[in-house]
Design an enzyme around this catalytic site. Structure first.
Site, PDB file in Angstrom:
ATOM      1  N   CYS A 272       0.808  -1.224   0.000  1.00 62.04           N
ATOM      2  CA  CYS A 272       0.000   0.000   0.000  1.00 62.04           C
ATOM      3  C   CYS A 272       0.839   1.270   0.000  1.00 62.04           C
ATOM      4  O   CYS A 272       0.872   2.014  -0.975  1.00 62.04           O
ATOM      5  CB  CYS A 272      -0.907   0.010   1.230  1.00 62.04           C
ATOM      6  SG  CYS A 272      -2.079  -1.333   1.316  1.00 62.04           S
TER       7      CYS A 272
ATOM      8  N   GLU B 180       4.098   1.404   1.947  1.00 57.66           N
ATOM      9  CA  GLU B 180       5.354   1.178   2.651  1.00 57.66           C
ATOM     10  C   GLU B 180       6.516   1.097   1.673  1.00 57.66           C
ATOM     11  O   GLU B 180       6.606   0.162   0.880  1.00 57.66           O
ATOM     12  CB  GLU B 180       5.297  -0.116   3.468  1.00 57.66           C
ATOM     13  CG  GLU B 180       4.222  -0.142   4.513  1.00 57.66           C
ATOM     14  CD  GLU B 180       3.048  -1.021   4.137  1.00 57.66           C
ATOM     15  OE1 GLU B 180       2.510  -1.695   5.021  1.00 57.66           O
ATOM     16  OE2 GLU B 180       2.676  -1.052   2.944  1.00 57.66           O
TER      17      GLU B 180
END
Length: 1124
Positions: free
Chosen positions: A491, A493
């Site tokens: 997502c 990171e």
């Protein structure tokens, strides 16, 4: 075997760019065929891979080393997969036999499968009761088909073919005592002293459910090396390692086992690819269509060459990438497994053909769109709890932009095409992300915003320098390495692509549950479960200390539990293929789980809900001792779900909230955020490095909220929590988007690997190129303040509500949820509601706006250029305590909406009239000036403040002080006015303004008085004075074209003559609309003195040809005219 038959696509290959108004399903017939197949398909569990895997496991288990056993099982399973080729697709390869198929990885976890099949009498997971999944789109198709005799329902979303039920049951039973979850449970449940804390955490929903069904992902393979060398060369490298190996200790043979395992999986992948080659040849031999036979023969040729060898052209490179990527996806139950910097490592295969002209834009777009479709087709099946938490998304993230190792911008023509492919073919995966640096080309950034404005929710924007600083401190890698390999794993990171262990984590921690434990002395108020006992707090300080204590215990126990689980992962599900393609596993002779990657400090701890905690603490901080007599009263109110405490609930709702640039609240967030990062970093991961803190939500905010009682931020029991990391609670960001970002910018984002900030805009707020530029100004300024991430929903909430009522009409509608986008109709209702409830910044309702001096406003692409702002030296001394009345101040307005009715009638002004009935709030001039100063950097070089209404000049003295103060601080000032105030009272104001929109509604006095109630003599008298004072290049006359009022040819000629004679050069026409209809009853009630009833102008539409007639008349008088 699944039916692989398909219709042949049309012969036309010419791609087209799809406009934002269309349902965008691809630029060629082949892509539209793929898209149509996808959206009309159910979700299906495919047992083929896992039953093959079991067959191999039965044959070799106990005869090979654990890592070679793992390699053999994966290789054998792949070699025996059915090669599905849908005729007409430009690239081939599928994870399953179905357009929306998922593999049930029984070797990871089997208990949830046996429970679904009714073979295991186990109580459902604690979180099942707070979990829900969507019901529309493909999920509805699954439900519809489940009534047939061919399928059974699996996990409330998937179909399982009846013929496969026994095979899946047998496989799940076989692995019930051999899978990762079974082995891990045996270890941590018997060895971990705090095991009961973990199980209680699941029951109380302090934690998300066990993550064993899909524990891995959030990493990027070394695609650069895979493409550059080819598998044959990599196999030869490992063979050479074995040939030159000299044993140096009892554990050194583990290196040989790893290299042999790596060779086996790569050969297995090549065998799997050869199956596609043979299938393409077979199909070519039986088709009667010569064009189709030619295409299939070309597919077979590509499969014979890649990925065994380096690709020779862009088409081969895309096909090779897809095979490599898909082989990694097949090896495990990955979430967040991502392609990384696709535009960077694919560029060497793209540019030679692009420059020579042998690769056309049409062909390139078709390949990129096909890749989008292939990645969207990958589904995953897990426990019901995790199906709800993930909303069905695999969080595949393709990174664009950024810089090369020397720091030069890396965006290219390929980057542009990748974005265009997402505009043309609107799928949920892969999501796109963009490494932002100021050096990136403006046209690339504008293309990115164009994609955002389609409503798909991507690309998300990430601040590269912030991540670089984090990685320099954590990994100690050289700056050049971080620049080159900065990728996104999952997502939000970041990771170093091709050289890092995955950003693996046990699941999420519920911050609001930690708050409840702190508030109630260590007892969960919903279940009564006791955790660490702490004193029941009487003060804010005691509450915060207890919260940090519970956070420390919850995170520490969660990390230690996960270390036990990942020890079991190494024994059962070690990733061999992915290890081979991660530097420097081959060089070290070690798998990922043995520490073979160059960087092993990426495992993290995730959490969500901190904004709710901060808002709750802020309410206590501001109410305790005044509107709240004690903490005990608060606990009683919360336990009663506010029943009988309604006044206290309203006070809590009115208390200051995060996201309004309030230091008293924001300091609470920064304090707790830093405490969280420090606590996470104290833990040591299963590879011997420190855990790296991160935060996001995916869809956890729904079940986490359902498990919490009422809270002091004004929530009621069971209400959803906040999304994201720094996103405000819906409806609480009352001071506009700049205030939100000023709050978020106070957080030190370099402390964390990841982060997420959602913003929602109405489409009208970003319309046109000027809207795109303003959004880029917003992003640029936030990142200059070291903000980390921004992502946007550009959607009308009314449309989303309509989609809830009629999902069958909105199958293609995509929204941004957290670090991913999803088809709206496939989301759980609670997540749909949360997306709708997010604050929607409708920027067309002018109050305090930020106009641009460069306004693109003409269909032909003409550009209206404003001169530089006037020198602030012209400003006189002002009175900071001067007080006026305003309706509101709204950030980031582009310009007024088209066709407003006469301002003097609105009576709900931003700077209101001196009418008997006033709507608004008092404010000092200095307050407005200070607000503008705080946000001035967000305005960009072309921004400033616009005063509007209503009629701002009705408070001329107050407005003059505001304008003087703004100009003295170098802030540009514009105004929208009807000019209906005596010139002597307003002349100095006009002399200071940088830009004016001046309404001229009609020339005929009787008509003006009939419709507005006042004469227009003052307006027309002021017009030439105003033009002279402001300057004709800074002055625009606005003509609202209203049926029955000013649409006659005579009136148009009078307008043109009068405006031209006044020295005006620029005119905008605002065609009538009925958006102000609701104001008429209110106007009538306000105008009680004259007993006048206000009614809408006759007719709901303008006469045909009225707009071009007025435009032509004005242009005949040498006026520069455009229509809005």
């Amino acid at each position: 075997m699944a039916d692989t038959s398909d219709v042949t696509r049309g012969t036309g290959r010419k791609a087209r760019c799809v406009s934002t108004q269309e349902i965008a399903t691809g630029s060629t017939a082949a892509i539209r065929e793929m898209f149509g197949r996808y959206v009309s398909s159910p979700l299906v569990v495919d047992v083929e891979y896992i039953t093959n895997y079991m067959a191999a496991h039965k044959a070799v288990c106990g005869t090979l080393s654990p890592i070679e056993c793992r390699a053999e099982c994966h290789a054998y399973a792949m070699e025996h997969l059915t090669p599905v080729i849908n005729l007409g697709e430009p690239i081939v390869g599928q994870k399953t036999r179905y357009p929306r198929g998922a593999v049930p990885y029984c070797n990871y976890a089997s208990s949830y499968i046996l429970r679904e099949l009714g073979s295991l009498q186990v109580v459902a997971e604690s979180q099942d009761e707070v979990t829900e999944v969507g019901s529309g789109g493909g999920i509805q198709i699954s439900k519809d088909l489940s009534s047939s005799s061919q399928y059974v329902m699996f996990g409330k979303k998937f179909l399982l073919p009846v013929k496969d039920v026994d095979a899946l049951k047998e496989t799940a039973q076989y692995f019930s005592d051999k899978c990762m979850q079974s082995l891990g449970d045996k270890i941590w449940m018997t060895c971990f002293p705090k095991a009961a804390y973990i199980t209680n955490g699941w029951k109380a929903v302090l934690y998300t459910a066990a993550h064993d069904p899909a524990p891995e992902g959030r990493f990027v393979l070394d695609y650069e090396t895979a493409l550059r060398k080819g598998f044959n060369a990599i196999i030869a490298e490992m063979e050479d390692k074995i040939a030159n190996f000299i044993p140096t200790g009892c554990r050194s043979m583990e290196q040989v086992y790893f290299w042999r395992a790596g060779i086996r999986v790569l050969r297995g992948v090549l065998s799997w690819v050869s199956n596609y080659q043979r299938e393409a040849q077979r199909l070519a031999s039986v088709t009667e269509d010569p064009r189709l036979a030619e295409m299939l023969t070309a597919i077979a040729e590509r499969c014979s060459w890649v990925p065994a060898n380096p690709p020779r052209n862009f088409h081969e490179a895309v096909q090779s990438f897809w095979f490599v990527y898909l082989a990694g996806h097949l090896e495990g139950a990955h979430l967040g497994y991502s392609p990384g910097r696709f535009d960077y490592y694919m560029y060497p295969y793209f540019m030679p053909e692009w420059e020579s002209g042998s690769l056309t834009e049409e062909c390139a777009l078709e390949l990129l769109e096909a890749l989008r479709m292939k990645m969207t087709m990958v589904e995953y099946v897990a426990s019901f709890s995790w199906e709800g938490l993930g909303s069905g998304n695999l969080f595949q993230n393709m990174m664009l932009g950024g810089v090369d190792e020397d720091g030069s911008p890396a965006d290219s023509e390929l980057s542009m095409l990748v974005i265009q492919s997402a505009i043309n073919c609107r799928t949920t995966q892969p999501t796109l992300s963009l490494w932002y640096t100021p050096q990136l080309q403006h046209r690339f950034l504008m293309k990115a915003v164009e994609c955002v404005k389609t409503g798909v929710g991507f690309p998300a924007f990430f601040n590269l320098p912030v991540y670089i600083q984090h990685e320099l401190e954590r990994s100690k890698q050289p700056l050049q390495v971080i620049r080159k390999y900065a990728s996104m794993g999952g997502c939000t990171e970041p990771t170093l692509g091709g050289m890092s262990y995955g950003i693996v984590q046990p699941g999420f921690v519920n911050h609001m549950k930690l708050f409840e434990l702190a508030l109630y002395g260590g007892k969960d108020p919903r279940t009564g479960i006791e955790f660490t006992q702490t004193p029941v707090p009487r003060t804010l300080e005691e509450l915060m200390a207890a919260y940090v204590k519970h956070m420390t215990d919850a995170i520490g126990n969660w990390q230690k539990y996960w270390n036990y689980v990942m020890a079991a992962h190494r024994q059962t599900c070690n990733l061999v293929f992915c290890s081979v393609l991660t530097r420097d596993c081959i060089g070290r002779g070690l798998s990922l789980d043995d520490g073979g990657a160059l960087w092993n400090g990426t495992p993290t701890t995730l959490s969500s809900g901190m904004v709710n905690v901060v808002n709750s603490l802020a309410a206590i901080k501001f109410l305790l001792g005044s509107k709240l007599d004690s903490m005990e009263t608060l606990r009683n109110a919360l336990m009663a779900n506010w029943k009988g405490y309604e006044d206290l609930l309203e006070e809590c709702k009115r208390a200051p909230k995060w996201g309004n640039n309030n230091n008293s609240v924001d300091s609470l967030f920064t304090e707790l955020f830093s405490a969280y990062c420090s606590i996470v970093s104290q833990g040591v991961n299963f590879l011997g490095e420190r855990y790296d803190p991160s935060m996001l939500a995916i869809s956890t905010h729904a079940p986490f909220g359902k498990a919490c009682l009422a809270t002091p931020d004004g929530r009621k029991s069971g209400d959803i929590l906040c999304d994201g990391v720094t996103s405000p609670a819906p409806g609480t960001d009352a001071c506009g988007p700049y205030a939100v970002l000023l709050s978020a910018a106070k957080v030190d984002h370099t402390q964390i690997r990841g982060g997420l900030h959602n913003m929602k805009f109405h489409p009208s707020a970003l319309s046109g190129p000027q809207g795109s530029r303003k959004l880029l100004d917003l992003i640029r300024t936030y990142f200059q303040r070291n903000g980390f991430q921004l992502q946007f929903n550009v959607v009308d909430s009314k449309l989303l509500r309509e989609a809830q009522l009629h999902p069958e009409n909105y199958r293609h509608l995509i929204v941004r949820v957290a670090g991913f986008s999803a088809f709206f109709v496939e989301l759980a209702r609670s997540i749909q509601d949360e997306v709708i409830q997010r604050t929607e910044h409708n920027l067309s309702d002018v109050t305090a706006t930020i106009p641009e001096r460069k306004v693109t406003a003409f269909p032909q692409g003409d550009v209206f250029l404003l001169p530089p702002p006037k020198s602030h030296a012209q400003a006189s001394i002002f009175s900071p305590s001067s007080t006026g009345t305003i309706f509101n101040i709204e950030d980031y307005t582009v310009q007024d909406g088209p066709g407003q009715l006469p301002d003097v009638e609105e009576m709900v002004p931003a700077v209101p009239t001196d009418a008997a009935t006033t709507v608004g709030k008092p404010i000092k001039a200095m307050e407005i000036i200070q607000l503008a100063e705080e946000r001035h950097e967000f305005y960009g070089v072309n921004g400033g403040v616009t005063l509007s209404g209503g009629e701002p000049l009705m408070q001329a003295g107050f407005v003059l002080d505001v304008v003087r103060g703004l100009k003295s601080r170098g802030i540009s000032v514009g105004m929208e006015t009807s000019g209906c105030v005596e010139w002597g009272k307003v002349s100095e104001i006009f002399s200071l303004l940088d830009f004016v929109y001046f309404d001229v509604k009609c020339v005929t006095e009787a008509t003006h008085k009939q419709f507005t109630g006042i004469s227009n003599k003052t307006i027309l008298s002021n017009l030439p004075h105003a033009v002279s004072a402001v300057g004709p290049e800074r002055f625009v006359v606005s003509i609202p074209l209203i049926p029955g009022f000013n649409t006659s040819l005579d009136e148009m000629e009078l307008l043109a003559t009068t405006i031209s004679a006044a020295g005006v050069k620029h005119v905008r026409i605002l065609p009538f609309h009925s958006l102000g209809a609701s104001k008429y009853p209110r106007l009538s009630s306000f105008d009680g003195a004259s007993k006048r009833t206000w009614v809408m102008p006759t007719g709901s539409k303008l006469p045909p040809g009225a707009v071009p007639a007025l435009q032509a008349t004005l242009q005949e008088h040498n006026l520069h005219v455009w229509v809005e």
